[in-house]
Structures are given as structure tokens and as C-alpha cells.
Motif scaffolding. Structure first.
Motif, PDB file in Angstrom:
ATOM      1  N   GLN A 193       0.829  -1.208   0.000  1.00 56.42           N
ATOM      2  CA  GLN A 193       0.000   0.000   0.000  1.00 56.42           C
ATOM      3  C   GLN A 193       0.862   1.256   0.000  1.00 56.42           C
ATOM      4  O   GLN A 193       0.532   2.240  -0.659  1.00 56.42           O
ATOM      5  CB  GLN A 193      -0.928   0.007   1.222  1.00 56.42           C
ATOM      6  CG  GLN A 193      -2.008  -1.042   1.157  1.00 56.42           C
ATOM      7  CD  GLN A 193      -2.965  -0.802   0.008  1.00 56.42           C
ATOM      8  OE1 GLN A 193      -3.176   0.325  -0.431  1.00 56.42           O
ATOM      9  NE2 GLN A 193      -3.536  -1.878  -0.502  1.00 56.42           N
ATOM     10  N   LEU A 194       1.961   1.216   0.723  1.00 53.46           N
ATOM     11  CA  LEU A 194       2.876   2.354   0.767  1.00 53.46           C
ATOM     12  C   LEU A 194       3.458   2.632  -0.617  1.00 53.46           C
ATOM     13  O   LEU A 194       3.501   3.786  -1.063  1.00 53.46           O
ATOM     14  CB  LEU A 194       4.007   2.094   1.768  1.00 53.46           C
ATOM     15  CG  LEU A 194       5.099   3.159   1.829  1.00 53.46           C
ATOM     16  CD1 LEU A 194       4.532   4.449   2.399  1.00 53.46           C
ATOM     17  CD2 LEU A 194       6.268   2.662   2.634  1.00 53.46           C
ATOM     18  N   ILE A 195       3.860   1.588  -1.298  1.00 51.85           N
ATOM     19  CA  ILE A 195       4.423   1.750  -2.644  1.00 51.85           C
ATOM     20  C   ILE A 195       3.371   2.291  -3.602  1.00 51.85           C
ATOM     21  O   ILE A 195       3.647   3.184  -4.408  1.00 51.85           O
ATOM     22  CB  ILE A 195       5.009   0.417  -3.140  1.00 51.85           C
ATOM     23  CG1 ILE A 195       6.220   0.043  -2.280  1.00 51.85           C
ATOM     24  CG2 ILE A 195       5.401   0.505  -4.605  1.00 51.85           C
ATOM     25  CD1 ILE A 195       6.732  -1.347  -2.504  1.00 51.85           C
ATOM     26  N   LYS A 196       2.147   1.781  -3.500  1.00 47.90           N
ATOM     27  CA  LYS A 196       1.066   2.269  -4.365  1.00 47.90           C
ATOM     28  C   LYS A 196       0.784   3.748  -4.121  1.00 47.90           C
ATOM     29  O   LYS A 196       0.575   4.509  -5.059  1.00 47.90           O
ATOM     30  CB  LYS A 196      -0.203   1.452  -4.137  1.00 47.90           C
ATOM     31  CG  LYS A 196      -0.165   0.080  -4.754  1.00 47.90           C
ATOM     32  CD  LYS A 196      -1.477  -0.628  -4.559  1.00 47.90           C
ATOM     33  CE  LYS A 196      -1.457  -1.995  -5.196  1.00 47.90           C
ATOM     34  NZ  LYS A 196      -2.743  -2.697  -5.069  1.00 47.90           N
ATOM     35  N   ARG A 197       0.769   4.138  -2.826  1.00 45.85           N
ATOM     36  CA  ARG A 197       0.536   5.552  -2.512  1.00 45.85           C
ATOM     37  C   ARG A 197       1.668   6.429  -3.016  1.00 45.85           C
ATOM     38  O   ARG A 197       1.425   7.548  -3.491  1.00 45.85           O
ATOM     39  CB  ARG A 197       0.363   5.733  -1.008  1.00 45.85           C
ATOM     40  CG  ARG A 197      -1.042   5.412  -0.551  1.00 45.85           C
ATOM     41  CD  ARG A 197      -1.267   5.821   0.873  1.00 45.85           C
ATOM     42  NE  ARG A 197      -0.833   4.695   1.714  1.00 45.85           N
ATOM     43  CZ  ARG A 197      -0.253   4.811   2.896  1.00 45.85           C
ATOM     44  NH1 ARG A 197      -0.050   5.992   3.419  1.00 45.85           N
ATOM     45  NH2 ARG A 197       0.098   3.753   3.580  1.00 45.85           N
ATOM     46  N   MET A 198       2.894   5.941  -2.942  1.00 47.88           N
ATOM     47  CA  MET A 198       4.040   6.712  -3.427  1.00 47.88           C
ATOM     48  C   MET A 198       3.970   6.889  -4.949  1.00 47.88           C
ATOM     49  O   MET A 198       4.245   7.974  -5.463  1.00 47.88           O
ATOM     50  CB  MET A 198       5.352   6.040  -3.029  1.00 47.88           C
ATOM     51  CG  MET A 198       5.647   6.157  -1.550  1.00 47.88           C
ATOM     52  SD  MET A 198       7.100   5.243  -1.027  1.00 47.88           S
ATOM     53  CE  MET A 198       8.374   6.028  -1.979  1.00 47.88           C
ATOM     54  N   ILE A 199       3.591   5.851  -5.652  1.00 47.07           N
ATOM     55  CA  ILE A 199       3.458   5.932  -7.106  1.00 47.07           C
ATOM     56  C   ILE A 199       2.340   6.896  -7.479  1.00 47.07           C
ATOM     57  O   ILE A 199       2.490   7.727  -8.384  1.00 47.07           O
ATOM     58  CB  ILE A 199       3.221   4.531  -7.711  1.00 47.07           C
ATOM     59  CG1 ILE A 199       4.491   3.692  -7.573  1.00 47.07           C
ATOM     60  CG2 ILE A 199       2.794   4.635  -9.170  1.00 47.07           C
ATOM     61  CD1 ILE A 199       4.313   2.241  -7.927  1.00 47.07           C
TER      62      ILE A 199
ATOM     63  N   ALA B  48       1.226   9.396  -5.676  1.00 44.39           N
ATOM     64  CA  ALA B  48       1.681  10.751  -5.339  1.00 44.39           C
ATOM     65  C   ALA B  48       2.622  11.285  -6.400  1.00 44.39           C
ATOM     66  O   ALA B  48       2.546  12.462  -6.780  1.00 44.39           O
ATOM     67  CB  ALA B  48       2.365  10.754  -3.979  1.00 44.39           C
ATOM     68  N   TRP B  49       3.493  10.446  -6.913  1.00 42.45           N
ATOM     69  CA  TRP B  49       4.421  10.856  -7.965  1.00 42.45           C
ATOM     70  C   TRP B  49       3.662  11.223  -9.239  1.00 42.45           C
ATOM     71  O   TRP B  49       3.918  12.254  -9.867  1.00 42.45           O
ATOM     72  CB  TRP B  49       5.423   9.735  -8.232  1.00 42.45           C
ATOM     73  CG  TRP B  49       6.427  10.039  -9.277  1.00 42.45           C
ATOM     74  CD1 TRP B  49       7.421  10.965  -9.225  1.00 42.45           C
ATOM     75  CD2 TRP B  49       6.524   9.431 -10.560  1.00 42.45           C
ATOM     76  NE1 TRP B  49       8.146  10.950 -10.378  1.00 42.45           N
ATOM     77  CE2 TRP B  49       7.615  10.011 -11.223  1.00 42.45           C
ATOM     78  CE3 TRP B  49       5.804   8.433 -11.211  1.00 42.45           C
ATOM     79  CZ2 TRP B  49       7.991   9.647 -12.499  1.00 42.45           C
ATOM     80  CZ3 TRP B  49       6.191   8.061 -12.483  1.00 42.45           C
ATOM     81  CH2 TRP B  49       7.269   8.667 -13.112  1.00 42.45           C
TER      82      TRP B  49
ATOM     83  N   LYS C 136       1.737  14.516  -8.713  1.00 45.15           N
ATOM     84  CA  LYS C 136       2.651  15.653  -8.758  1.00 45.15           C
ATOM     85  C   LYS C 136       2.994  16.020 -10.201  1.00 45.15           C
ATOM     86  O   LYS C 136       3.005  17.197 -10.581  1.00 45.15           O
ATOM     87  CB  LYS C 136       3.921  15.283  -7.992  1.00 45.15           C
ATOM     88  CG  LYS C 136       4.851  16.397  -7.698  1.00 45.15           C
ATOM     89  CD  LYS C 136       5.964  15.841  -6.808  1.00 45.15           C
ATOM     90  CE  LYS C 136       7.072  16.817  -6.626  1.00 45.15           C
ATOM     91  NZ  LYS C 136       8.164  16.250  -5.838  1.00 45.15           N
TER      92      LYS C 136
END
Length: 76
Positions: free
Chosen positions: A3-9, A11-12, A15
Motif C-alpha cells: 500500500q505504501l508503494i502504491k501511494r508513493m506511485i 503521489a508521484w 505531482k
């Protein structure tokens, strides 16, 4: 962790979409929306929103106000 990786992707990508919307708004002098459509982030000018409504990209009865409410970001 996934989930953290999905949220980071996400967010990228968000942006990048916001940067693209600012760039286009400055270049063309129009208002741009960042919308989540079809599983992707799309940068759409307000001028083309009516065309998308007429092409049935949104549910029947959807108005520009509804799209403004569901937009993730709106340029000024």
C-alpha cells in the motif's frame, strides 16, 4: 508495504499531473482540471469538459459543477 508503494506511485503521478496542468495553464491561459478517469490521472482543459460530457465519458446527468467537485486539482 504494498500500500505504501502504491501511494508513493500515485503521489508521484499526481505531482507530475499538477505540474503539467500548471504548465498548460500558463502556456494557453486556460483553466485545467486534474481528473481521475479510467484508472489514470488526466489533465483536461475546462473548454473540453463539455465535449467529454457529450461523448458520454461521464454518467448521464453529470454537469460541469459535478466535475469541478470531483476534480483532484484545478488551476486558477
Amino acid at each position: 508495504m504494498i500500500q505504501l508503494i502504491k501511494r508513493m506511485i500515485f503521489a508521484w503521478r499526481y505531482k507530475r499531473a499538477v505540474a503539467r496542468a500548471y504548465k498548460y495553464a500558463k502556456l494557453y491561459g486556460r483553466k485545467y482540471y486534474v481528473l481521475y478517469m479510467g484508472g489514470k490521472l488526466k489533465v483536461v482543459p475546462k473548454r473540453n469538459i463539455c465535449e467529454l460530457i457529450h461523448r458520454h465519458r461521464f454518467r448521464k446527468g453529470t454537469t460541469i459543477r459535478d466535475i469541478e467537485k470531483m476534480a483532484l486539482f484545478i488551476t486558477k
